[in-house]
Every structure is written in structure tokens, then in C-alpha cells.
Design a protein around this motif. Structure first.
Motif, PDB file in Angstrom:
ATOM      1  N   ALA A 111     123.297  95.978  56.405  1.00 30.05           N
ATOM      2  CA  ALA A 111     125.237  95.377  56.370  1.00 30.05           C
ATOM      3  C   ALA A 111     125.069  93.851  57.189  1.00 30.05           C
ATOM      4  O   ALA A 111     124.828  93.021  56.812  1.00 30.05           O
ATOM      5  N   LEU A 112     123.339  93.794  58.453  1.00 31.25           N
ATOM      6  CA  LEU A 112     123.081  93.172  58.601  1.00 31.25           C
ATOM      7  C   LEU A 112     122.346  91.676  58.123  1.00 31.25           C
ATOM      8  O   LEU A 112     122.958  90.374  57.752  1.00 31.25           O
ATOM      9  N   ASP A 113     122.022  92.295  57.119  1.00 29.57           N
ATOM     10  CA  ASP A 113     121.325  91.370  56.449  1.00 29.57           C
ATOM     11  C   ASP A 113     122.148  91.181  54.681  1.00 29.57           C
ATOM     12  O   ASP A 113     122.187  89.878  54.842  1.00 29.57           O
ATOM     13  N   LEU A 114     123.103  90.873  54.524  1.00 35.22           N
ATOM     14  CA  LEU A 114     123.662  91.192  53.847  1.00 35.22           C
ATOM     15  C   LEU A 114     125.104  89.850  54.748  1.00 35.22           C
ATOM     16  O   LEU A 114     125.657  88.561  53.531  1.00 35.22           O
ATOM     17  N   LEU A 115     125.232  90.108  55.512  1.00 32.96           N
ATOM     18  CA  LEU A 115     126.691  89.432  56.172  1.00 32.96           C
ATOM     19  C   LEU A 115     125.420  88.087  56.190  1.00 32.96           C
ATOM     20  O   LEU A 115     126.287  87.012  57.004  1.00 32.96           O
ATOM     21  N   GLY A 116     124.617  88.763  57.332  1.00 35.46           N
ATOM     22  CA  GLY A 116     123.293  87.439  57.425  1.00 35.46           C
ATOM     23  C   GLY A 116     122.912  86.335  55.704  1.00 35.46           C
ATOM     24  O   GLY A 116     123.371  84.622  55.800  1.00 35.46           O
ATOM     25  N   LYS A 117     123.814  86.915  54.909  1.00 37.24           N
ATOM     26  CA  LYS A 117     123.071  86.216  53.467  1.00 37.24           C
ATOM     27  C   LYS A 117     124.495  85.541  52.873  1.00 37.24           C
ATOM     28  O   LYS A 117     124.583  84.491  52.494  1.00 37.24           O
ATOM     29  N   ALA A 132     119.534  91.470  72.154  1.00 37.28           N
ATOM     30  CA  ALA A 132     119.952  91.807  71.298  1.00 37.28           C
ATOM     31  C   ALA A 132     119.088  92.632  71.101  1.00 37.28           C
ATOM     32  O   ALA A 132     117.930  92.368  70.952  1.00 37.28           O
ATOM     33  N   TYR A 133     120.047  93.495  69.640  1.00 41.31           N
ATOM     34  CA  TYR A 133     118.927  94.230  69.157  1.00 41.31           C
ATOM     35  C   TYR A 133     117.936  93.272  67.700  1.00 41.31           C
ATOM     36  O   TYR A 133     118.369  92.694  67.640  1.00 41.31           O
ATOM     37  N   VAL A 134     116.990  93.710  67.914  1.00 41.93           N
ATOM     38  CA  VAL A 134     115.889  92.783  67.404  1.00 41.93           C
ATOM     39  C   VAL A 134     116.319  93.260  66.238  1.00 41.93           C
ATOM     40  O   VAL A 134     116.012  92.116  65.333  1.00 41.93           O
ATOM     41  N   GLY A 135     116.349  94.107  65.155  1.00 44.01           N
ATOM     42  CA  GLY A 135     116.793  93.897  63.805  1.00 44.01           C
ATOM     43  C   GLY A 135     117.431  93.179  63.722  1.00 44.01           C
ATOM     44  O   GLY A 135     117.852  92.137  62.454  1.00 44.01           O
ATOM     45  N   ALA A 136     119.004  92.447  64.076  1.00 43.91           N
ATOM     46  CA  ALA A 136     119.879  91.613  64.295  1.00 43.91           C
ATOM     47  C   ALA A 136     119.164  90.717  64.283  1.00 43.91           C
ATOM     48  O   ALA A 136     119.133  89.409  63.303  1.00 43.91           O
ATOM     49  N   LEU A 137     118.082  90.529  64.852  1.00 47.08           N
ATOM     50  CA  LEU A 137     117.991  89.106  65.498  1.00 47.08           C
ATOM     51  C   LEU A 137     116.730  88.517  63.949  1.00 47.08           C
ATOM     52  O   LEU A 137     117.300  87.646  63.570  1.00 47.08           O
ATOM     53  N   SER A 138     116.011  89.492  63.682  1.00 42.45           N
ATOM     54  CA  SER A 138     115.438  89.551  62.092  1.00 42.45           C
ATOM     55  C   SER A 138     115.961  89.338  61.134  1.00 42.45           C
ATOM     56  O   SER A 138     116.205  88.292  60.185  1.00 42.45           O
ATOM     57  N   ALA A 139     116.830  89.981  61.174  1.00 40.42           N
ATOM     58  CA  ALA A 139     118.396  89.831  59.802  1.00 40.42           C
ATOM     59  C   ALA A 139     118.976  88.511  59.793  1.00 40.42           C
ATOM     60  O   ALA A 139     118.838  88.028  58.784  1.00 40.42           O
ATOM     61  N   PHE A 140     119.184  88.500  60.993  1.00 38.81           N
ATOM     62  CA  PHE A 140     119.979  86.645  60.974  1.00 38.81           C
ATOM     63  C   PHE A 140     119.024  85.608  60.722  1.00 38.81           C
ATOM     64  O   PHE A 140     118.482  84.584  60.648  1.00 38.81           O
ATOM     65  N   GLY A 141     117.519  85.887  61.561  1.00 40.08           N
ATOM     66  CA  GLY A 141     116.734  85.117  61.212  1.00 40.08           C
ATOM     67  C   GLY A 141     115.858  85.006  60.204  1.00 40.08           C
ATOM     68  O   GLY A 141     115.653  83.990  60.171  1.00 40.08           O
ATOM     69  N   ALA A 142     116.351  85.372  59.658  1.00 38.88           N
ATOM     70  CA  ALA A 142     115.394  85.762  57.993  1.00 38.88           C
ATOM     71  C   ALA A 142     116.244  84.491  57.708  1.00 38.88           C
ATOM     72  O   ALA A 142     115.813  83.646  56.539  1.00 38.88           O
ATOM     73  N   TYR A 143     117.793  84.132  57.502  1.00 42.40           N
ATOM     74  CA  TYR A 143     117.875  83.023  57.520  1.00 42.40           C
ATOM     75  C   TYR A 143     118.595  81.661  57.960  1.00 42.40           C
ATOM     76  O   TYR A 143     119.324  81.205  57.921  1.00 42.40           O
TER      77      TYR A 143
ATOM     78  N   LYS B 268     111.317  93.170  53.755  1.00 44.29           N
ATOM     79  CA  LYS B 268     112.287  94.565  53.684  1.00 44.29           C
ATOM     80  C   LYS B 268     112.709  95.069  54.987  1.00 44.29           C
ATOM     81  O   LYS B 268     113.846  95.700  55.395  1.00 44.29           O
ATOM     82  N   GLU B 269     111.466  94.745  56.372  1.00 46.02           N
ATOM     83  CA  GLU B 269     112.564  95.491  57.826  1.00 46.02           C
ATOM     84  C   GLU B 269     113.431  95.139  58.020  1.00 46.02           C
ATOM     85  O   GLU B 269     114.513  95.327  58.551  1.00 46.02           O
ATOM     86  N   ALA B 270     113.251  93.761  57.649  1.00 44.28           N
ATOM     87  CA  ALA B 270     114.378  92.664  58.494  1.00 44.28           C
ATOM     88  C   ALA B 270     115.440  92.929  57.503  1.00 44.28           C
ATOM     89  O   ALA B 270     116.607  92.669  57.799  1.00 44.28           O
ATOM     90  N   ALA B 271     115.474  93.588  56.173  1.00 51.84           N
ATOM     91  CA  ALA B 271     116.500  93.962  55.123  1.00 51.84           C
ATOM     92  C   ALA B 271     117.388  95.414  55.216  1.00 51.84           C
ATOM     93  O   ALA B 271     118.187  95.804  55.047  1.00 51.84           O
ATOM     94  N   ASP B 272     116.506  96.378  55.445  1.00 54.70           N
ATOM     95  CA  ASP B 272     117.267  97.599  55.745  1.00 54.70           C
ATOM     96  C   ASP B 272     115.767  98.450  55.816  1.00 54.70           C
ATOM     97  O   ASP B 272     115.884  99.952  55.829  1.00 54.70           O
ATOM     98  N   LEU B 273     115.336  97.896  57.171  1.00 55.97           N
ATOM     99  CA  LEU B 273     114.118  98.649  58.119  1.00 55.97           C
ATOM    100  C   LEU B 273     113.445  99.728  57.205  1.00 55.97           C
ATOM    101  O   LEU B 273     112.069  99.636  57.480  1.00 55.97           O
ATOM    102  N   CYS B 274     113.672 100.632  56.365  1.00 56.98           N
ATOM    103  CA  CYS B 274     112.982 101.074  55.372  1.00 56.98           C
ATOM    104  C   CYS B 274     113.712 101.746  54.465  1.00 56.98           C
ATOM    105  O   CYS B 274     115.203 101.482  54.539  1.00 56.98           O
TER     106      CYS B 274
END
Lengths: 410, 410
Positions: A111-117, A132-143, B268-274
Motif C-alpha cells: 500500500a505504501l508503494d502504490l500510494l507513493g506511485k 519513521a518506519y524504514v519501509g515507508a522511507l524506502s517505498a516513498f524514496g523509490a519515487y 522488491k523489499e521497498a514494494a512489498d517486503l517479501c
């Protein structure tokens, strides 16, 4: 995976990959997975609490009653019957929703990835808590988001600081928050701060993304209202069954208004067509048994509460007097702050050497802060291991202080 | 979902969402899912061919032997034991690989998304077949790729046309191809064309992404070598178990060199962890039983071959004399070309009215071509339904021709 090798495609990668780096911490975690190392690093739920016989029965029922559906493609939004279940689950926390407004995702991470997208253009500002949650930083950072990090205290995000940033001209695309038992901070946003954040964002026309993986893992006290319940129009809500049931089914979701839902579904279909029908049907059936899921959740909460208590007591006993830490009322994490001069990332190798692992604080900031901080997870190891791990950490930090004093640092 | 509503966040969406549109075909497909409509539209595998008792046994074994692992988070690359299984599976088609060079993804669709994410900057050119897999156009389009569409014939991509485009200065970031039994074309790239494509791309330094979902579904003739086997260095290979086993487990993969693998894992990890450990373990165990998976695959190939035969015969019997179509030697699809003046998208509503559905050809081009073309899938409906569906289509097209002639069109 410690370093990206140079390769024949090196000139071809997209610009956004420059922000994707394999941290040096990875290599250490590979070592930390040895059984003699007490890992206080990973936020792995204690899935051993799940009743094996009941899981087995649920899975067999799904295969018997819906085998061909379970093994087939599904729609991008996820099964309606599961979305109905997730709406009931949100009702447990007072969050109102309609199954049509839910999109099932591969964990809340997707959901973080798709919202970032759908929301982030390169350079757009996203307001996040610090840490902040590191996975959110990665997901949003990818965009290619730019992060506006808002400091936190025991009451969560310091909304005055966000307001100050808006006054100074910042215009975040959205505000992202883990308001309940945050990862990594272990703190919960107070009611006053929630009201303040809701009012500020509504006035400024800035959507809020509320990520609520831990809300049902409350150890004590009364729940505070979710942001989504306080302002359904302006809040996009994320949930997951990873903490109340199992991360192995990879079921999370977004609850948002239709225009967002429709864009998330299109992005989801482009990203992976659809989730696993099998995993979705298992999840739905799991939550269909009221006694089953509530009983399991009760067991998990009791286990985590007790582990939290043990960790806090051990920290009090073993950590140097000038360290301090948060006292979470739920969730998975304690956030430790060491004396300023200590470098938790530099110390991780020594910690693993002493057979204990944690996540260095810098991982949770986009701007290099947090060198003297670290995240400890009490969710997975049993109580004896937690005590042992914290004792090893305490010895390491105490030895460091001794060394520092000997060198004239204080 | 026919149209995106205007909403309060309308000024906030990322630029890339302007390329994400809910096609008007969606609304029709909702209607087409009624049981009285013969759907020749969707590429749903015939999962009814899977032996229920064996699936049940596999799932129970997984839960019994690895329950806590199945229900837990996993690593971003996917389980090593599954990656070993996938390498064996690729060996069936002569594709050499190492488990370290495999990343497990949520179907091959997620591999397309992640490769798009790491390779495509806005405006970058991606060379695709015309017509091309619609999911690849969506995945790459979400990263704002510009498409260079290379025409195809019965021997697949016309590589001379790609060469011509390179001569004229085009510099694609990569070439994407479904060389075996393409979706939607139903054609297979000849050996000569494969050699030509490999040589051209190697010389020009352009990576090839080879997407091979249907390779093991060959109905007759000898397999041609995969591009990956012909040039392991310059080809990124995508596989899936969706067609040989089940799409419900959402297991696909990328095989690439380490530098690509490492970036795909981070993405992948940024997109959905696993992915789902449960689904991965089920997949691994399914393919551990040689008789089981080969027996199922044989049954699937026999079923699809027979359905293909029935569809081709019915097309010959019912379609107007000036229509023509491809004759696939494997896979799921027949690609039909109607007379120039016919508009398959405009006719879809009338087709659904006559209780038959297909996918209009324009969906498979990035540039609006294909108005007089359509994709028919023979994978899912039984033989009687295929004949009935093609007969209904034939009647529609014949009536259209009659009307056209009456109006003086010919």
C-alpha cells in the motif's frame, strides 16, 4: 548483498535507483541470524502463538470449499468477501468503512508503494515522523520523494513543528504517520496531537496517510480514536493482518475514497495483477471464527505485554544511567537513546560479536540523524533471551563508557 | 470502475497517473462475467485440471513440516530452496541459471514492475512487440516509458524493423519480448529471428527482457532455444508458475546477473517486503513431486491443444472469409484480424449482448493501432463453449459485413 557490483547495465539504470542502497547492516544481519545471537532487531511476529491445528483446518476448508477459486487469478481490488471481513476488523478500532473503498494489498508495505506511485513526483515533499518506519522511507524514496522529518516525543509527532514548516512554505504531498505504538519509536500520538494534526492538515488541504499495523496490540489503557475515524475524508488508512494473524499470507489493505481506490487498483494491477486468492481466502476464513481470532489475539497481546515488561525491566537494570528509552503501551518496539557521543551503527559489529543484534537508529531517518539511537524489538525472542540480550547490550555500552572515560572523554 | 471520479486530491496525484486509465472495457467485462456469456477474453488457466487431493496433501505437508516458517516474513529474494526448484524448472527449457541469480516475485507481473522501476526514467524508450502483452505496457507505462512498437508476423518480432529504428537513432533502454506463443499474438519467434535479435542487441548494448510464461505449454514441434540460453549475459529472463501450476500462489521470478538481482531485491523489499512464504513453500513442494507436476502439465497441454484445435476449426467454419488469424503452436491465445473497416472495440458491446466476449486489439498497442483486431483465449472454456462462442462471434461479424455491404461500403 553488502555492495552493488558494477556491471554491464550500469549506464542504464533509472535515476531513482541511486537512492536504493543495500545497507552495510545487511551483512551483519546475516551473521545475526545465527542461533547463538539474540536478535532484538527484526520485527517478526511471534507466529508460534498461532494454533497449528486450527490453521490446518482453515486451509483445508478453503481448499475443499473454494479450491479452484483459491488457485485462480483474482481481481485487482481483492475479494469482496475478504474486504467485508477487513471492514469488520477496522470496526474493532472504530474506523468506519465500506468494502468498496478497500483495496487488498501485499501487506501494508505494498500500500505504501502504490500510494507513493500515485502521489509522488520526483522532488515532492512527504512529511514523516523522525524517526519513521524504514519501509515507508524506502517505498516513498523509490519515487524520489524529499522527506520533511517532524520530530517526535512521548506524545508522538510534534505537530507544532509541522505547522512551523508549513508556515515557512513547505507543501507536503501528504503526511505519513504511525500514530499507534510507532515503529520504531514505540510512542503513541496523544489525543490533543491527533486533533491538532487533523485540523492542520484539513485546513492546509494535505492528506494524511495513517498506517496502523499495531493498533489492536494495546497492552493497557484505553484506545485513542484513529485519525481515519476523526476525519474520514482526509485520511487514507492502511491496515494489515501481519500482526494480528500472520505475515506469511501477505495481506494488508488501503481504505480510501473512491478516486484514490480506483487509482490504487490500477497501480496494483500494473504492479502484480492481483494478490494470492489462496492467501486471501485463508485470511478471510481465519477471521470468520470469532473465538479463533480473538483468542489468538489475546494470547499475542499477553505474550507481547509480558515481553515488553521484561525488556523494560532489563533495560533499567543493565543500561548505563545516561541512556534512556521509550515505554510503549503496545506494539513491538522500544526506542533507545544513548549518550550523544555513542554511535550505535559503529557498535553493531561489536554487539553481534557479543551475540546480540539491534537496528541502528540512522536507518529510521532520511537525513543521517539517530547515530546514538537504536531500535529494540521485544516481539519475537522469549523472555529469557530478551533478558540475556539486553544484559549483553548493557555490558557492551557500559564497557564503551568506561573506555570513553578512560580516554578522557568525560 | 469505468471512469475515475474527480476528487479532493485531484491536484496531488503524480504525473505518472495520467497514463493510468481505467479502460471502458472493464465495465463490459463485469457484464461478461455472467455465466451465459462465453468469455474468450480472460487468460485464466484451467486450474480445474489440478488434482484437488494432491494439492490438499501438499498444503498439509507444508503446514506440518514448516508451519511457523510458512506463516512468517521471509527475505526479499525468496526462499533458497524454491529458487533451486525454479532453476530446475528452467532447466526443462535449457535455460542455465544459479539460485543466487533468481529473485522470486509476485507472478512475473511484479518482475515487470520491478524491472521498470530500476531501468526506466520518464521518457525512456522501451522496445516491445506490436501487439504486446498489455500488462507489460501497463507496468512500464507506469514509469512513463515511451514505447517503440516493433511489428510482428508469423515468425514473431520483425527484427529488421528494430534494426531500422536503431539506425534512425532510437536507443531503447531494453527490448521486451514474449518469444514463445506470445500474448496476445499467439506467434513464436523463429530461430533465425532469435539469432538476429540476440546479435543486434548485443552489438548495440541493449539488454533483452525475455518473458516466458508459456514455454512449457508447447502443443507440437520441437522447442526453440530460449534467448536466455543463447546469450546469458545480455538477457534478463522472467518465468512464472501461473501456467504450469497455479496463478493463485502468485509465484514468478527473474533470472539475471547479480547487479540486476541486487537492485531487484531492493526494489522488491521497498514494494512489498517479501512474498508469501506459505505460497512459496506450497509451490516448492508441488514441483518436488516429479510425477505430480509432470502429470498435471501433460494434462494441461493435452487440454489446451484440444481446445486450440477446436477454436481454429470453429474460426474456419464461422468467421467471414476476409478475416484471418494466427495458428499458435502453444500457449493460450489466437489473434484475429478482421477487415480494416471493422472496429473490434466498438463491437464488443454487441458481442456481449450476443453472449460472447473477447479482448479488443487496441489494448495491446500503445499507439491506438489494432482497431480491427482482437484476442481470443482458448485456455479456459470447455470445447462446446468455445464452439458456441466462436459461432456467436462469427454471426456477429457476418451480420456486420452484411450491414456494411447494404450501406454500400463494398
Amino acid at each position: 548483498m553488502a555492495e552493488l557490483s558494477i556491471d554491464r547495465f550500469v549506464d542504464r539504470y533509472a535515476r531513482r535507483t541511486s537512492g536504493m542502497s543495500a545497507s552495510e547492516v545487511r551483512a551483519l544481519f546475516a551473521v545475526a541470524s545465527r542461533p547463538e545471537v539474540v536478535s532484538l532487531a527484526g520485527g517478526m511476529p511471534y507466529v508460534q502463538a498461532l494454533p497449528a491445528a486450527e490453521i490446518d483446518a482453515v486451509v483445508r476448508d478453503v481448499l475443499r470449499e473454494a479450491g479452484p477459486t483459491a488457485l485462480q487469478y483474482g481481481g485487482g481490488q481483492g475479494q469482496l468477501s475478504l474486504r467485508e471481513t477487513l471492514v469488520r476488523l477496522m470496526g474493532e478500532e472504530g474506523v468506519p468503512g465500506d468494502p468498496d473503498d478497500v483495496v487488498v494489498t501485499t501487506g501494508a508495505q505494498q500500500a505504501l508503494d502504490l500510494l507513493g506511485k500515485i502521489f509522488i513526483d520526483p522532488g515532492d515533499v512527504v512529511a514523516v515522523e523522525a524517526p519513521a518506519y524504514v519501509g515507508a522511507l524506502s517505498a516513498f524514496g523509490a519515487y524520489e520523494a524529499r522527506f520533511l522529518a517532524i520530530a517526535t516525543d512521548a506524545d508522538g509527532m510534534i505537530v507544532d513543528d509541522l505547522e512551523q514548516a508549513l508556515v515557512q512554505g513547505e507543501r507536503p504531498t501528504f503526511v505519513y504517520t504511525v500514530a499507534n505504538f510507532s515503529n520504531p519509536g514505540g510512542v503513541t500520538m496523544s489525543l490533543r496531537r491527533r486533533e491538532q494534526l487533523i485540523g492542520l492538515c484539513r485546513e492546509a488541504g494535505i492528506p494524511i496517510i495513517e498506517d496502523n499495523p499495531y493498533g489492536l496490540l494495546r497492552f493497557e489503557g484505553d484506545p485513542l480514536p484513529c485519525l481515519k475515524a476523526m476525519d474520514p475524508d482526509n485520511v487514507i488508512y492502511l491496515g494489515t493482518v501481519s500482526k494480528t494473524f500472520s505475515p506469511g499470507v501477505r495481506v494488508g489493505w488501503v481504505l480510501a475514497e473512491q478516486s484514490v481506490v480506483q487509482r490504487v487498483v490500477l497501480a496494483k494491477e500494473a504492479a502484480d495483477l492481483c494478490g494470492s486468492n489462496l492467501a486471501m481466502l485463508i485470511t478471510e476464513r481465519w477471521f470468520a471464527g470469532e473465538d479463533r481470532w480473538r483468542g489468538t489475539l489475546d494470547r499475542l497481546v499477553r505474550t507481547y505485554r509480558s515481553r515488553r515488561d521484561v525488556m523494560l525491566a532489563a533495560l533499567g537494570e543493565h543500561l548505563p544511567a545516561d541512556a534512556h528509552w521509550t515505554e510503549p503501551a503496545g506494539g513491538f518496539y522500544v526506542w533507545v537513546t544513548l549518550p550523544d557521543w555513542m554511535d550505535a551503527k559503529a557498535l553493531l559489529a561489536a554487539a553481534v560479536e557479543r551475540r546480540v543484534a539491534y537496528v541502528p537508529g540512522v536507518a529510521f531517518y532520511a537525513d543521517g540523524r539517530g547515530t546514538n539511537q537504536l531500535r529494540l524489538a521485544f516481539c519475537y525472542p522469549d523472555e529469557d533471551r530478551i533478558v540475556e540480550g539486553v544484559a549483553r547490550l548493557g555490558a557492551l555500552f557500559t564497557d564503551e563508557e568506561q573506555l570513553y572515560r578512560n580516554l578522557g572523554g568525560r
